[in-house]
Design a protein around this motif. Structure first.
Motif, PDB file in Angstrom:
ATOM      1  N   GLN A  48       0.605  -1.250  -0.025  1.00 23.11           N
ATOM      2  CA  GLN A  48      -0.008   0.015   0.012  1.00 23.11           C
ATOM      3  C   GLN A  48       0.797   1.211   0.199  1.00 23.11           C
ATOM      4  N   GLN A  49       2.227   1.284   0.156  1.00 25.13           N
ATOM      5  CA  GLN A  49       2.962   2.327   0.400  1.00 25.13           C
ATOM      6  C   GLN A  49       4.472   2.100  -0.488  1.00 25.13           C
ATOM      7  N   LEU A  50       5.096   3.113  -0.760  1.00 30.30           N
ATOM      8  CA  LEU A  50       6.371   3.169  -1.181  1.00 30.30           C
ATOM      9  C   LEU A  50       7.118   4.198  -0.311  1.00 30.30           C
ATOM     10  N   THR A  51       7.959   4.090   0.537  1.00 30.38           N
ATOM     11  CA  THR A  51       8.590   5.350   0.940  1.00 30.38           C
ATOM     12  C   THR A  51      10.020   5.233   0.663  1.00 30.38           C
ATOM     13  N   MET A  52      10.622   6.300   0.176  1.00 25.91           N
ATOM     14  CA  MET A  52      11.852   6.724  -0.469  1.00 25.91           C
ATOM     15  C   MET A  52      12.585   7.751   0.308  1.00 25.91           C
ATOM     16  N   LYS A  53      14.098   7.528   0.428  1.00 25.61           N
ATOM     17  CA  LYS A  53      14.848   8.834   1.031  1.00 25.61           C
ATOM     18  C   LYS A  53      15.470   9.329  -0.132  1.00 25.61           C
ATOM     19  N   PHE A  54      15.312  10.748  -0.230  1.00 27.17           N
ATOM     20  CA  PHE A  54      15.809  11.383  -1.438  1.00 27.17           C
ATOM     21  C   PHE A  54      16.996  12.337  -0.892  1.00 27.17           C
ATOM     22  N   ILE A  63      10.048  10.798   1.082  1.00 27.32           N
ATOM     23  CA  ILE A  63       8.550  10.707   0.148  1.00 27.32           C
ATOM     24  C   ILE A  63       7.851   9.502   0.493  1.00 27.32           C
ATOM     25  N   THR A  64       6.572   9.564   0.879  1.00 27.67           N
ATOM     26  CA  THR A  64       5.862   8.178   1.022  1.00 27.67           C
ATOM     27  C   THR A  64       4.753   8.419  -0.004  1.00 27.67           C
ATOM     28  N   SER A  65       4.704   7.250  -0.971  1.00 34.14           N
ATOM     29  CA  SER A  65       3.476   7.509  -2.027  1.00 34.14           C
ATOM     30  C   SER A  65       2.725   6.208  -1.665  1.00 34.14           C
ATOM     31  N   VAL A  66       1.429   6.615  -1.547  1.00 28.97           N
ATOM     32  CA  VAL A  66       0.303   5.768  -1.172  1.00 28.97           C
ATOM     33  C   VAL A  66      -0.519   5.432  -2.111  1.00 28.97           C
ATOM     34  N   TYR A  67      -1.098   4.024  -2.273  1.00 26.40           N
ATOM     35  CA  TYR A  67      -2.110   3.721  -2.823  1.00 26.40           C
ATOM     36  C   TYR A  67      -2.699   2.784  -1.792  1.00 26.40           C
ATOM     37  N   ALA A  68      -3.387   3.109  -1.158  1.00 30.44           N
ATOM     38  CA  ALA A  68      -4.434   2.372  -0.358  1.00 30.44           C
ATOM     39  C   ALA A  68      -5.308   1.224  -0.625  1.00 30.44           C
ATOM     40  N   GLU A  80      -0.691   1.586  10.516  1.00 35.49           N
ATOM     41  CA  GLU A  80       0.351   1.224  11.284  1.00 35.49           C
ATOM     42  C   GLU A  80       1.359   1.505  10.818  1.00 35.49           C
ATOM     43  N   ASP A  81       1.962   1.397   9.465  1.00 33.31           N
ATOM     44  CA  ASP A  81       3.322   1.476   8.772  1.00 33.31           C
ATOM     45  C   ASP A  81       3.479   2.935   9.013  1.00 33.31           C
ATOM     46  N   ILE A  82       2.482   4.011   8.555  1.00 32.82           N
ATOM     47  CA  ILE A  82       2.812   5.230   8.657  1.00 32.82           C
ATOM     48  C   ILE A  82       3.253   5.816  10.049  1.00 32.82           C
ATOM     49  N   LEU A  83       2.535   5.045  11.213  1.00 29.38           N
ATOM     50  CA  LEU A  83       2.514   5.668  12.637  1.00 29.38           C
ATOM     51  C   LEU A  83       3.994   5.116  12.965  1.00 29.38           C
ATOM     52  N   GLN A  84       4.425   4.049  12.542  1.00 29.67           N
ATOM     53  CA  GLN A  84       5.741   3.795  12.817  1.00 29.67           C
ATOM     54  C   GLN A  84       6.818   4.550  12.288  1.00 29.67           C
ATOM     55  N   SER A 117     -16.712   5.615  10.494  1.00 28.47           N
ATOM     56  CA  SER A 117     -15.868   4.824  11.224  1.00 28.47           C
ATOM     57  C   SER A 117     -14.332   4.752  10.314  1.00 28.47           C
ATOM     58  N   GLU A 118     -14.454   4.749   8.995  1.00 31.48           N
ATOM     59  CA  GLU A 118     -13.322   4.789   8.123  1.00 31.48           C
ATOM     60  C   GLU A 118     -12.613   5.808   8.223  1.00 31.48           C
ATOM     61  N   ALA A 119     -13.325   7.169   8.380  1.00 26.01           N
ATOM     62  CA  ALA A 119     -12.949   8.515   8.559  1.00 26.01           C
ATOM     63  C   ALA A 119     -12.283   8.690   9.816  1.00 26.01           C
ATOM     64  N   ILE A 120     -12.689   8.245  10.779  1.00 27.97           N
ATOM     65  CA  ILE A 120     -12.138   8.295  12.125  1.00 27.97           C
ATOM     66  C   ILE A 120     -10.903   7.443  12.159  1.00 27.97           C
ATOM     67  N   ASP A 121     -10.597   6.476  11.673  1.00 30.02           N
ATOM     68  CA  ASP A 121      -9.399   5.542  11.499  1.00 30.02           C
ATOM     69  C   ASP A 121      -8.474   6.498  10.970  1.00 30.02           C
ATOM     70  N   PHE A 122      -9.016   7.183   9.763  1.00 29.74           N
ATOM     71  CA  PHE A 122      -7.905   8.132   8.894  1.00 29.74           C
ATOM     72  C   PHE A 122      -7.414   9.139   9.723  1.00 29.74           C
ATOM     73  N   ALA A 123      -8.504   9.689  10.281  1.00 29.10           N
ATOM     74  CA  ALA A 123      -8.175  10.973  11.386  1.00 29.10           C
ATOM     75  C   ALA A 123      -7.311  10.632  12.472  1.00 29.10           C
ATOM     76  N   ILE A 124      -7.598   9.664  13.103  1.00 29.89           N
ATOM     77  CA  ILE A 124      -6.645   9.090  14.139  1.00 29.89           C
ATOM     78  C   ILE A 124      -5.304   9.038  13.688  1.00 29.89           C
ATOM     79  N   CYS A 125      -4.891   8.506  12.365  1.00 30.91           N
ATOM     80  CA  CYS A 125      -3.607   8.191  11.835  1.00 30.91           C
ATOM     81  C   CYS A 125      -3.038   9.646  11.595  1.00 30.91           C
ATOM     82  N   ILE A 126      -3.817  10.405  10.978  1.00 34.07           N
ATOM     83  CA  ILE A 126      -3.499  11.861  10.654  1.00 34.07           C
ATOM     84  C   ILE A 126      -2.854  12.730  11.968  1.00 34.07           C
ATOM     85  N   ASN A 127      -3.775  12.494  13.135  1.00 36.80           N
ATOM     86  CA  ASN A 127      -3.516  13.152  14.234  1.00 36.80           C
ATOM     87  C   ASN A 127      -2.149  12.423  14.718  1.00 36.80           C
ATOM     88  N   ASN A 128      -2.392  11.187  14.966  1.00 33.78           N
ATOM     89  CA  ASN A 128      -1.080  10.478  16.005  1.00 33.78           C
ATOM     90  C   ASN A 128       0.239  10.779  15.156  1.00 33.78           C
TER      91      ASN A 128
END
Length: 144
Positions: A48-54, A63-68, A80-84, A117-128
């Protein structure tokens, strides 16, 4: 994102775009292109994501590119990956892409119902992760 092309044509697109480097993630859903004056390396590659160091002009950034995934349960792995990564991140970091979820019903397009509920999960991730949305000017959506 959503290129709907086989990874075998990656080199062809790289040449057409005038880029020197190209990479596709493990699910073949995320393609990344960059120029020779950028030094890039993969930090984390998942379905679901690719994170690269530039490094460009001596400056380091990520840069983290997401296709969830469309399924809310499967997206939990992405959150969980994004939070870590956020917990360990000390350098400039940009996250973008298709998260397949919206924060409020005003953003909704199409026939599928808005799911709080899906919006809440996303909002929690953004906030955390202490992420901030980059405001844009012009059309919210594009037709490519």
């Amino acid at each position: 994102m959503e290129h709907f092309q086989e990874p075998s044509v990656l080199e062809q697109f790289k040449r057409k775009l005038g880029m020197n480097h190209a990479l596709v993630n493990t699910s073949a859903k995320i393609w990344i292109f960059w120029r020779e004056d950028w030094v890039g390396s993969v930090i984390l590659d998942s379905a679901q994501q690719l994170t690269m160091k530039f490094i460009k002009d001596g400056k380091l950034f990520f840069i983290t590119s997401v296709y969830a995934r469309c399924n809310a349960l499967e997206r939990l792995e992405l959150w969980e990956d994004i939070l870590q990564m956020a917990e360990e991140m000390e350098d400039p970091w940009l996250i973008g892409g298709d998260f397949n979820v919206i924060l409020n019903k005003e953003e909704k397009l199409g026939d599928l119902a808005f799911t709080q509920s899906e919006a809440i999960d996303f909002a929690i991730c953004i906030n955390n992760c202490a992420l901030e949305e980059i405001r844009s000017i012009g059309s919210k959506y594009t037709d490519l």
